[in-house]
Design a protein around this motif. Structure first.
Motif, PDB file in Angstrom:
ATOM      1  N   SER A 249       0.828  -1.212   0.000  1.00  0.00           N
ATOM      2  CA  SER A 249       0.000   0.000   0.000  1.00  0.00           C
ATOM      3  C   SER A 249       0.860   1.259   0.000  1.00  0.00           C
ATOM      4  CB  SER A 249      -0.907   0.009   1.237  1.00  0.00           C
ATOM      5  OG  SER A 249      -1.635   1.217   1.312  1.00  0.00           O
ATOM      6  N   ASN A 250       0.360   2.306  -0.665  1.00  0.00           N
ATOM      7  CA  ASN A 250       0.985   3.627  -0.588  1.00  0.00           C
ATOM      8  C   ASN A 250       0.014   4.667  -0.020  1.00  0.00           C
ATOM      9  OD1 ASN A 250      -0.776   3.853  -2.756  1.00  0.00           O
ATOM     10  ND2 ASN A 250       0.647   5.019  -4.027  1.00  0.00           N
ATOM     11  N   ILE A 251      -1.097   4.191   0.537  1.00  0.00           N
ATOM     12  CA  ILE A 251      -2.125   5.072   1.096  1.00  0.00           C
ATOM     13  C   ILE A 251      -1.709   5.524   2.490  1.00  0.00           C
ATOM     14  CG2 ILE A 251      -4.522   5.217   1.856  1.00  0.00           C
ATOM     15  CD1 ILE A 251      -5.191   3.129  -0.287  1.00  0.00           C
ATOM     16  N   VAL A 252      -1.871   6.823   2.751  1.00  0.00           N
ATOM     17  CA  VAL A 252      -1.573   7.388   4.068  1.00  0.00           C
ATOM     18  C   VAL A 252      -2.862   7.929   4.670  1.00  0.00           C
ATOM     19  CG1 VAL A 252      -0.215   9.059   5.380  1.00  0.00           C
ATOM     20  CG2 VAL A 252       0.746   8.018   3.309  1.00  0.00           C
ATOM     21  N   GLU A 253      -3.185   7.476   5.890  1.00  0.00           N
ATOM     22  CA  GLU A 253      -4.346   7.966   6.612  1.00  0.00           C
ATOM     23  C   GLU A 253      -3.898   8.668   7.882  1.00  0.00           C
ATOM     24  OE1 GLU A 253      -7.665   5.238   7.122  1.00  0.00           O
ATOM     25  OE2 GLU A 253      -6.627   3.808   5.836  1.00  0.00           O
ATOM     26  N   CYS A 254      -4.763   9.545   8.387  1.00  0.00           N
ATOM     27  CA  CYS A 254      -4.445  10.214   9.642  1.00  0.00           C
ATOM     28  C   CYS A 254      -5.719  10.448  10.426  1.00  0.00           C
ATOM     29  CB  CYS A 254      -3.699  11.515   9.404  1.00  0.00           C
ATOM     30  SG  CYS A 254      -4.629  12.771   8.508  1.00  0.00           S
ATOM     31  N   ALA A 255      -5.562  10.613  11.741  1.00  0.00           N
ATOM     32  CA  ALA A 255      -6.701  10.872  12.613  1.00  0.00           C
ATOM     33  C   ALA A 255      -6.241  11.729  13.780  1.00  0.00           C
ATOM     34  CB  ALA A 255      -7.314   9.571  13.121  1.00  0.00           C
ATOM     35  N   ASP A 256      -7.052  12.704  14.146  1.00  0.00           N
ATOM     36  CA  ASP A 256      -6.788  13.503  15.338  1.00  0.00           C
ATOM     37  C   ASP A 256      -7.005  12.605  16.564  1.00  0.00           C
ATOM     38  OD1 ASP A 256      -7.545  15.348  17.662  1.00  0.00           O
ATOM     39  OD2 ASP A 256      -6.893  16.794  16.145  1.00  0.00           O
ATOM     40  N   VAL A 257      -6.096  12.648  17.522  1.00  0.00           N
ATOM     41  CA  VAL A 257      -6.196  11.757  18.677  1.00  0.00           C
ATOM     42  C   VAL A 257      -7.391  12.098  19.562  1.00  0.00           C
ATOM     43  CG1 VAL A 257      -3.730  11.293  18.721  1.00  0.00           C
ATOM     44  CG2 VAL A 257      -4.636  13.195  20.068  1.00  0.00           C
ATOM     45  N   ARG A 258      -8.019  13.263  19.323  1.00  0.00           N
ATOM     46  CA  ARG A 258      -9.173  13.640  20.135  1.00  0.00           C
ATOM     47  C   ARG A 258     -10.481  13.118  19.557  1.00  0.00           C
ATOM     48  NH1 ARG A 258      -6.432  19.474  20.121  1.00  0.00           N
ATOM     49  NH2 ARG A 258      -6.148  18.671  18.002  1.00  0.00           N
ATOM     50  N   ASP A 259     -10.694  13.275  18.235  1.00  0.00           N
ATOM     51  CA  ASP A 259     -11.945  12.756  17.671  1.00  0.00           C
ATOM     52  C   ASP A 259     -11.781  11.358  17.081  1.00  0.00           C
ATOM     53  OD1 ASP A 259     -10.854  12.975  15.082  1.00  0.00           O
ATOM     54  OD2 ASP A 259     -11.766  14.912  14.736  1.00  0.00           O
ATOM     55  N   ARG A 260     -10.525  10.946  16.803  1.00  0.00           N
ATOM     56  CA  ARG A 260     -10.201   9.566  16.399  1.00  0.00           C
ATOM     57  C   ARG A 260     -10.911   9.131  15.125  1.00  0.00           C
ATOM     58  NH1 ARG A 260     -10.471   6.862  22.508  1.00  0.00           N
ATOM     59  NH2 ARG A 260      -8.786   8.134  23.377  1.00  0.00           N
ATOM     60  N   LYS A 261     -11.143  10.085  14.213  1.00  0.00           N
ATOM     61  CA  LYS A 261     -11.770   9.760  12.928  1.00  0.00           C
ATOM     62  C   LYS A 261     -10.730   9.885  11.821  1.00  0.00           C
ATOM     63  CE  LYS A 261     -16.355  11.294  14.395  1.00  0.00           C
ATOM     64  NZ  LYS A 261     -16.867   9.905  14.491  1.00  0.00           N
ATOM     65  N   TRP A 262     -10.747   8.947  10.878  1.00  0.00           N
ATOM     66  CA  TRP A 262      -9.691   8.831   9.876  1.00  0.00           C
ATOM     67  C   TRP A 262     -10.018   9.574   8.591  1.00  0.00           C
ATOM     68  CZ3 TRP A 262      -5.182   6.722  11.333  1.00  0.00           C
ATOM     69  CH2 TRP A 262      -5.194   5.912  12.489  1.00  0.00           C
ATOM     70  N   ARG A 263      -8.995  10.134   7.966  1.00  0.00           N
ATOM     71  CA  ARG A 263      -9.090  10.741   6.636  1.00  0.00           C
ATOM     72  C   ARG A 263      -7.776  10.444   5.908  1.00  0.00           C
ATOM     73  NH1 ARG A 263      -6.114  15.546   6.485  1.00  0.00           N
ATOM     74  NH2 ARG A 263      -5.442  16.289   8.536  1.00  0.00           N
ATOM     75  N   THR A 264      -7.767  10.604   4.604  1.00  0.00           N
ATOM     76  CA  THR A 264      -6.560  10.341   3.831  1.00  0.00           C
ATOM     77  C   THR A 264      -5.868  11.643   3.462  1.00  0.00           C
ATOM     78  OG1 THR A 264      -7.790  10.311   1.743  1.00  0.00           O
ATOM     79  CG2 THR A 264      -7.466   8.199   2.863  1.00  0.00           C
ATOM     80  N   ILE A 265      -4.545  11.545   3.266  1.00  0.00           N
ATOM     81  CA  ILE A 265      -3.761  12.632   2.685  1.00  0.00           C
ATOM     82  C   ILE A 265      -3.125  12.062   1.422  1.00  0.00           C
ATOM     83  CG2 ILE A 265      -3.361  13.661   4.961  1.00  0.00           C
ATOM     84  CD1 ILE A 265      -0.486  12.610   4.804  1.00  0.00           C
TER      85      ILE A 265
END
Length: 269
Positions: free
Chosen positions: A167-183
């Motif tokens: 995979s070359n997909i990068v995801e991130c999530a704020d540690v407070r709301d813990r919801k994922w999005r891609t960059i």
């Protein structure tokens, strides 16, 4: 830096010492400026992750004796003994999980079941309370990925998805709301993510999804432009390797597939 015939897979830093863990179950420590490794051996199994914080080395160990996955800690400045922390819950009894540390909480993401099915689960372990908490599931199922936490955001990239695709997909999530999005995705597949002076950097990986084709590319993520910017390439091509940044902002990469015995560094100003 010195090297030997051992492959390095996970790294961290404790008070001016480089700590590396490998699939042979060994933990080794190198004091900067010295040419000798001190060796400490874990239980029967292998170290899948190493995170270091406040003089303590936390390990995720796939323990073959007990057929379970445990978190252990090691105090370099005390009695040089392992101390049990916790067994991962049933939902996280997985191979190839990735672990990152933030504010005394361990973030455990990804992995695969004994049958080889990749998962997209994410859990948080509070080291103070001893409780586990659930995050939203990631968008991508993957094992063997890398994760890093920068400015309250956990980033996850690389690894292998179902069908033996890298995979070359990068995801991130704020540690407070813990919801994922891609960059934006990385140029290579299965790179290693790390933080350099609180900025996201990826190194190495493979140029093709399904074939052994290691890379020496290094790029930094620019949040303003949301683009990856080139940094000087590594001397050696490698993937599934270890990478981390020292307190003085020096990027260190080591081991993995391709150049298992080598360690190299880049001063990032």
């Amino acid at each position: 830096m010195p090297h030997d015939s051992w492959k390095y897979h996970r790294m961290g830093e404790i008070e001016g010492r480089l700590v590396v863990g490998g699939h042979d179950g060994s933990l080794r420590v190198l004091t900067y400026g010295h040419d000798k490794w001190d060796k400490f051996v874990t239980k029967n199994g292998y170290i899948s992750n190493v995170v270091c914080h406040q003089g303590v080395c936390l390990l995720c160990v796939e323990d073959e004796d007990k057929d379970q996955f445990v978190i252990e800690q090691f105090y370099l400045n005390e009695d040089n003994e392992w101390r049990f922390v916790t067994v991962l819950p049933n939902q996280l009894q997985l191979y190839g999980v990735s672990v990152a540390l933030h504010d005394n909480s361990l973030y455990v993401v990804g992995g695969e079941t004994e049958s080889g099915e990749r998962v997209n689960t994410a859990r948080v372990f509070d080291l103070h309370s001893g409780h586990w908490y659930k995050m939203d599931d990631m968008q991508t199922k993957r094992s063997g990925c890398s994760s890093v936490i920068i400015n309250n955001t956990v980033f996850v990239g690389g690894g292998e998805t179902d069908g033996a695709c890298s995979s070359n997909i990068v995801e991130c999530a704020d540690v407070r709301d813990r919801k994922w999005r891609t960059i934006p995705s990385t140029t290579t597949y299965w790179p290693t993510l790390t933080s350099v002076s609180n900025r996201l950097v990826w190194t190495g990986g493979m140029t093709q999804q399904r074939f052994y084709s290691p890379s020496n590319i290094v790029e930094l993520y620019d949040e303003r432009s949301t683009k990856w910017l080139s940094l000087p390439h590594m001397t050696h091509k490698r993937w599934a390797h270890a990478a981390f940044s020292t307190q003085n902002g020096e990027l260190i990469t080591a081991g993995g597939e391709g150049k298992g015995r080598s360690i190299e560094s880049l001063k990032c100003d």
